[in-house]
Design a protein around this motif. Structure first.
Motif, short mmCIF file in Angstrom:
data_model
loop_
_atom_site.label_atom_id
_atom_site.label_comp_id
_atom_site.label_asym_id
_atom_site.label_seq_id
_atom_site.Cartn_x
_atom_site.Cartn_y
_atom_site.Cartn_z
N LYS A 1 7.15 -13.72 0.18
CA LYS A 1 8.30 -12.88 -0.17
C LYS A 1 8.07 -12.17 -1.49
O LYS A 1 8.32 -10.96 -1.62
CB LYS A 1 9.57 -13.73 -0.23
CG LYS A 1 10.83 -12.93 -0.50
CD LYS A 1 12.07 -13.84 -0.48
CE LYS A 1 13.34 -13.05 -0.75
NZ LYS A 1 14.54 -13.94 -0.73
N ALA A 2 7.58 -12.90 -2.48
CA ALA A 2 7.35 -12.31 -3.80
C ALA A 2 6.26 -11.26 -3.75
O ALA A 2 6.37 -10.19 -4.36
CB ALA A 2 6.99 -13.41 -4.79
N ALA B 1 7.40 -8.08 -1.76
CA ALA B 1 8.45 -7.34 -2.46
C ALA B 1 7.83 -6.36 -3.46
O ALA B 1 8.40 -5.30 -3.73
CB ALA B 1 9.40 -8.29 -3.17
N ASP B 2 6.65 -6.69 -3.97
CA ASP B 2 5.99 -5.82 -4.95
C ASP B 2 4.49 -6.17 -5.01
O ASP B 2 4.06 -6.96 -5.85
CB ASP B 2 6.62 -6.00 -6.33
CG ASP B 2 6.01 -5.07 -7.37
OD1 ASP B 2 5.19 -4.20 -6.98
OD2 ASP B 2 6.33 -5.22 -8.56
N PRO B 3 3.68 -5.59 -4.11
CA PRO B 3 2.24 -5.90 -4.11
C PRO B 3 1.51 -5.48 -5.38
O PRO B 3 0.35 -5.86 -5.56
CB PRO B 3 1.72 -5.10 -2.90
CG PRO B 3 2.90 -4.85 -2.04
CD PRO B 3 4.05 -4.69 -3.00
N ASP B 4 2.17 -4.71 -6.23
CA ASP B 4 1.53 -4.27 -7.47
C ASP B 4 1.79 -5.23 -8.63
O ASP B 4 1.22 -5.07 -9.70
CB ASP B 4 2.03 -2.88 -7.87
CG ASP B 4 1.70 -1.83 -6.83
OD1 ASP B 4 0.64 -1.95 -6.18
OD2 ASP B 4 2.50 -0.89 -6.65
N ARG B 5 2.62 -6.23 -8.42
CA ARG B 5 3.00 -7.13 -9.52
C ARG B 5 1.85 -8.09 -9.83
O ARG B 5 1.08 -8.48 -8.95
CB ARG B 5 4.25 -7.93 -9.17
CG ARG B 5 4.07 -8.89 -8.02
CD ARG B 5 5.12 -9.99 -8.01
NE ARG B 5 4.85 -10.98 -9.05
CZ ARG B 5 5.57 -12.09 -9.19
NH1 ARG B 5 6.62 -12.34 -8.40
NH2 ARG B 5 5.28 -12.96 -10.14
N THR C 1 1.73 -6.41 5.92
CA THR C 1 2.81 -5.73 5.22
C THR C 1 4.15 -6.22 5.75
O THR C 1 4.22 -6.83 6.83
CB THR C 1 2.72 -4.21 5.43
OG1 THR C 1 2.82 -3.91 6.84
CG2 THR C 1 1.39 -3.66 4.91
N GLN C 2 5.20 -5.92 5.02
CA GLN C 2 6.52 -6.33 5.48
C GLN C 2 6.88 -5.69 6.81
O GLN C 2 7.49 -6.31 7.67
CB GLN C 2 7.57 -5.96 4.43
CG GLN C 2 7.58 -6.91 3.24
CD GLN C 2 8.66 -6.55 2.23
OE1 GLN C 2 8.82 -5.39 1.86
NE2 GLN C 2 9.39 -7.55 1.76
N TRP D 1 -3.36 -2.43 -4.67
CA TRP D 1 -2.56 -3.65 -4.79
C TRP D 1 -3.22 -4.57 -5.82
O TRP D 1 -4.44 -4.69 -5.89
CB TRP D 1 -2.47 -4.36 -3.45
CG TRP D 1 -1.57 -3.67 -2.45
CD1 TRP D 1 -0.99 -2.43 -2.58
CD2 TRP D 1 -1.19 -4.17 -1.17
NE1 TRP D 1 -0.25 -2.14 -1.45
CE2 TRP D 1 -0.36 -3.19 -0.57
CE3 TRP D 1 -1.46 -5.33 -0.47
CZ2 TRP D 1 0.20 -3.35 0.69
CZ3 TRP D 1 -0.91 -5.51 0.79
CH2 TRP D 1 -0.08 -4.53 1.36
N ASN D 2 -2.39 -5.23 -6.59
CA ASN D 2 -2.90 -6.08 -7.66
C ASN D 2 -3.52 -7.35 -7.07
O ASN D 2 -2.83 -8.12 -6.39
CB ASN D 2 -1.76 -6.45 -8.61
CG ASN D 2 -2.24 -7.04 -9.91
OD1 ASN D 2 -3.15 -7.87 -9.93
ND2 ASN D 2 -1.62 -6.63 -11.02
N TRP E 1 -3.08 -12.19 -7.49
CA TRP E 1 -2.65 -13.31 -6.66
C TRP E 1 -3.84 -14.10 -6.13
O TRP E 1 -3.72 -15.27 -5.75
CB TRP E 1 -1.78 -12.83 -5.50
CG TRP E 1 -2.51 -12.03 -4.47
CD1 TRP E 1 -2.75 -10.69 -4.49
CD2 TRP E 1 -3.11 -12.52 -3.28
NE1 TRP E 1 -3.46 -10.32 -3.39
CE2 TRP E 1 -3.71 -11.43 -2.62
CE3 TRP E 1 -3.23 -13.79 -2.70
CZ2 TRP E 1 -4.39 -11.54 -1.42
CZ3 TRP E 1 -3.91 -13.91 -1.50
CH2 TRP E 1 -4.48 -12.79 -0.87
#
Length: 402
Positions: free
Chosen positions: A173-174, A177-181, A264-265, A275-276, A279
């Protein structure tokens, strides 16, 4: 493999979420033959075909067939062995928007091949007497479930029993919600540690990216350096790799191929190029190119950065996925030694066959499976059926996530 966010990265590849395996069948568990290492359940007779024009034509046809069947935008391949010739070629496109062709000099994200660098860094510390493979992880990192009993060796062998953080629904979920975070290692471990341990240390093989996050923290603690700095300066540079990078964030040196994923969602195919990868961190964040991975495949398998006794320990494998062996952050797949990688938009296979002194590297710009199979595995299998029919690269596909 790092894995796909949500599927197992088959073949030594991955981290994952619905996101992705970073490289090997993440989330899969097999009973291991006790604590004892066993010989790889594979042949390694070193028979490698002469790369004649006819064989190269066969390879062209095999690669194009997999591309068509698996809907792969672009792929690059390196095959070589002393006295047998060399096959280096790019196929397809690097960018769907511009239709720019795939080229063999483009940078690519390498997913769980990163694991081979992290474990090499750890083993360098073993050689320096700073850590011991049978030290408990709790000596270095507080708060690890079973941390007083799980050893560094068991983490590197994927036998810790710790839950794979990239299979946690909250992580999915995290991330989506924002693959760049950015994610911190501590955040990643928190997703794992809220789950109970899956089995006693050493009891089974279970591909978990959590293990590599912990080993990355050990390297940081014992060197006093950030992991990216240590690997770039003490592993990448001594290996003579000029286009390999452990990034601090989402930076992606040019020229690079665009990567495409359906992790993807919406389930629709998206461009995941920027994408960051934080992770994946110690399990899957790195970047490289075909030339560097060709060099690294030999360095990894022959252990030129390590003491011979330490390399010998690395190559002792346990039964892992059916028909494969896994050592210390390294696979033996029917005589092909190395690792695969998979994360949103990219996959790689980086391997070396010591008997034939043969290298096989495959890099592609999608992680979208074809009927449940990783496309990188499909390429490697098709290629080795031609050049090493007695040593066919296979990595069982799994239905588990990430």
């Amino acid at each position: 493999m790092v894995t796909r966010v949500r599927r197992a990265a088959v073949a030594a590849a991955a981290i994952g979420m619905a996101v992705v395996p970073l490289g090997a069948a993440a989330g899969s568990a097999w009973s291991a033959p006790g604590a004892a290492a066993v010989a790889a359940p594979v042949r390694d007779d070193g028979d490698f075909a002469q790369l004649t024009p006819a064989v190269k034509q066969q390879l062209d046809e095999a690669v194009r067939k997999v591309m068509a069947q698996a809907h792969v935008p672009g792929v690059m391949v390196h095959l070589s062995a002393p006295g047998k010739g060399e096959y280096v070629k790019a196929f397809g496109i690097a960018d769907k928007a511009t239709r720019a062709p795939m080229r063999t000099d483009l940078n690519m994200r390498i997913g769980s091949v990163t694991k081979t660098f992290t474990v090499t860094a750890l083993l360098q510390l073993v050689d320096q007497g700073k850590v011991g493979l049978d030290d408990p992880i709790g000596t270095y990192v507080a708060g690890v479930p079973n941390g007083d009993r799980i050893t560094l060796r068991q983490l590197a062998e994927m036998r810790s029993g710790l839950f794979n953080y990239s299979e946690d629904p909250g992580f999915d979920k995290a991330f989506f919600a924002d693959p760049d975070r950015p994610f911190t290692p501590q955040e990643l471990l928190a997703y794992s540690f809220k789950h109970p341990v899956m089995f006693e240390p050493g009891a089974k093989f279970y591909y978990s990216n959590t293990n590599l996050i912990l080993l990355g923290l050990v390297v940081e603690k014992e060197t006093g350096q950030q992991l990216d700095d240590y690997i770039n300066n003490r592993v990448v540079a001594p290996a003579g790799l000029k286009h390999t990078l452990f990034p601090k964030g989402a930076e992606f040196p040019s020229p690079h191929a665009h990567g495409y994923t359906n992790q993807t969602q919406s389930g629709k195919v998206e461009d995941a190029t920027d994408w960051n990868p934080s992770w994946g961190w110690a399990a899957g964040a790195m970047i490289s190119n075909l030339d560097d991975m060709t060099s690294w495949a030999k360095t990894l398998a022959t252990g030129s950065l390590l003491e011979p006794a330490t390399q010998a320990q690395r190559l002792k494998v346990i039964d892992a996925l059916p028909g494969t062996g896994y050592g210390l952050g390294i696979f033996n797949l029917h005589g092909w030694i190395g690792h695969n990688g998979s994360l949103p938009g990219y996959e790689a296979v980086v391997t070396y066959m010591p008997q034939a002194k043969a290298t096989m590297v495959i890099m592609l710009n999608t992680d979208i499976t074809a009927e449940g199979e990783e496309p990188s595995t499909l390429f490697a299998e098709a290629i080795t059926r031609i050049v090493t029919p007695d040593n066919v690269y296979t990595l069982p596909a799994q239905s588990t996530t990430k």
